[in-house]
Design a protein around this motif. Sequence first.
Motif, mmCIF file in Angstrom:
data_model
loop_
_atom_site.group_PDB
_atom_site.id
_atom_site.type_symbol
_atom_site.label_atom_id
_atom_site.label_comp_id
_atom_site.label_asym_id
_atom_site.label_seq_id
_atom_site.Cartn_x
_atom_site.Cartn_y
_atom_site.Cartn_z
ATOM 1 N N TRP A 1 0.753 -1.308 0.148
ATOM 2 C CA TRP A 1 -0.027 0.075 0.099
ATOM 3 C C TRP A 1 0.851 1.411 -0.110
ATOM 4 O O TRP A 1 0.409 2.292 -0.829
ATOM 5 N N ALA A 2 2.081 1.428 0.612
ATOM 6 C CA ALA A 2 3.000 2.312 0.733
ATOM 7 C C ALA A 2 3.291 2.698 -0.721
ATOM 8 O O ALA A 2 3.393 3.651 -1.077
ATOM 9 N N ILE A 3 3.785 1.829 -1.325
ATOM 10 C CA ILE A 3 4.302 1.827 -2.894
ATOM 11 C C ILE A 3 3.209 2.312 -3.741
ATOM 12 O O ILE A 3 3.399 3.169 -4.708
ATOM 13 N N LEU A 4 1.998 1.991 -3.461
ATOM 14 C CA LEU A 4 0.784 2.512 -4.291
ATOM 15 C C LEU A 4 0.556 3.790 -4.088
ATOM 16 O O LEU A 4 0.329 4.664 -4.991
ATOM 17 N N ALA A 5 0.927 4.230 -2.672
ATOM 18 C CA ALA A 5 0.758 5.630 -2.511
ATOM 19 C C ALA A 5 1.929 6.561 -3.148
ATOM 20 O O ALA A 5 1.512 7.649 -3.665
ATOM 21 N N VAL A 6 3.014 5.949 -3.122
ATOM 22 C CA VAL A 6 4.054 6.664 -3.814
ATOM 23 C C VAL A 6 3.685 6.803 -5.400
ATOM 24 O O VAL A 6 4.037 7.812 -5.877
ATOM 25 N N GLY A 7 3.277 5.790 -5.756
ATOM 26 C CA GLY A 7 2.856 6.153 -7.373
ATOM 27 C C GLY A 7 1.995 7.045 -7.612
ATOM 28 O O GLY A 7 2.101 7.621 -8.692
ATOM 29 N N ILE A 8 0.849 6.969 -6.809
ATOM 30 C CA ILE A 8 -0.369 7.910 -7.127
ATOM 31 C C ILE A 8 0.298 9.451 -6.781
ATOM 32 O O ILE A 8 -0.012 10.257 -7.320
#
Length: 358
Positions: A67-74
Amino acid sequence: MFRELDLTRYTLDLPALIHAVSYVVLAVAASLLIHSAVFALLRRIAARTETGADDLVVAKLHAPSRWAILAVGISLVAQVDSWVAYFWLGVSKFVVPALLGWMAFAIVRAFALVLDIRAEAQEELAAARSQRTRIAILSRTATFIIVFITVGLMLLGIPGVRQVGVTLMASAGLAALAVGAAAQPALKSLIAGLQMAITEPVRIGDLVVVDGFTGRIEEIRMSFVVVRMWDERAAIVPTSRLLDTSFENWSRVSEKLSGPVFLHLDPATEVAPIRAEFERFLEQQPEWDHRMGTLVMTEAHPESIELRLGMSSNSIGDLFALRSRVREHMLDWLRREMPDALLRHRLEVEAANARVRP
């Protein structure tokens, strides 16, 4: 929040909205791909090591890191697209602190499990208990701090709560008194838990006697300690009570313990045969560790004598079994071999009547 949005500009610009959704989908797909590749590599590296500690760390970090890497991507997409930036700025005030707190919590839990496994692998029981107790208390303290900071950061994202915080800071004296009075029990429990970890009056697995309850320390928390008794009951003892009052810790230094069996016999009893039988029977018991095995007369009254049969074992459980077996055997042996040694407080009516008949 939506009042700040220029509806004429954004709602009618359908291509821009499609581009924003496309960017988000691509960012999510790329983030998941990178996350899968990275953790596949980490699992291979962890599989080649002899210990299973790194496997636990990888497993605990898998979900929050995804979920953290998804937040970074967004957030990266928000740098180039105004639609994504608008919605992300509103959501990130809550999502980013929550993800950071989740990551910190997962790291603390992973390292606590690793240290707990290493503590259980130690041969010295006292050192293992000491480490497990410190790990449990310090990990719960770190968890409490992480949750407190995370919730505080999330609440600061709400404009109303932030305004309340500014107002309280303006009246810092009254606010400090109110917060201090409200947080006194929590702070007392926190300080007691830290003191428990440092001084170690009890450890997980110790056999204690607290307020008349005898049992093993099953769990140590910031505010209370769970004592599991022999009949599966659980006594909940406040942590501060173990620091403020006296209690018994039977396994503070070692599991090795000695204990007595008392026999109350007739004053005319000959002690030497009883001592010989006790020593003979004790030699045959696997629970006896040969540290202590003595029989002494501790009391002598006109109507009875008291014999103390002392013995020792390597563990508290073995000592309990040994004392029970010795007590049963010695009473059975006395009934068979020396019945006159046993005390009798019975009215033998028929025998008395027979003596007085002509």
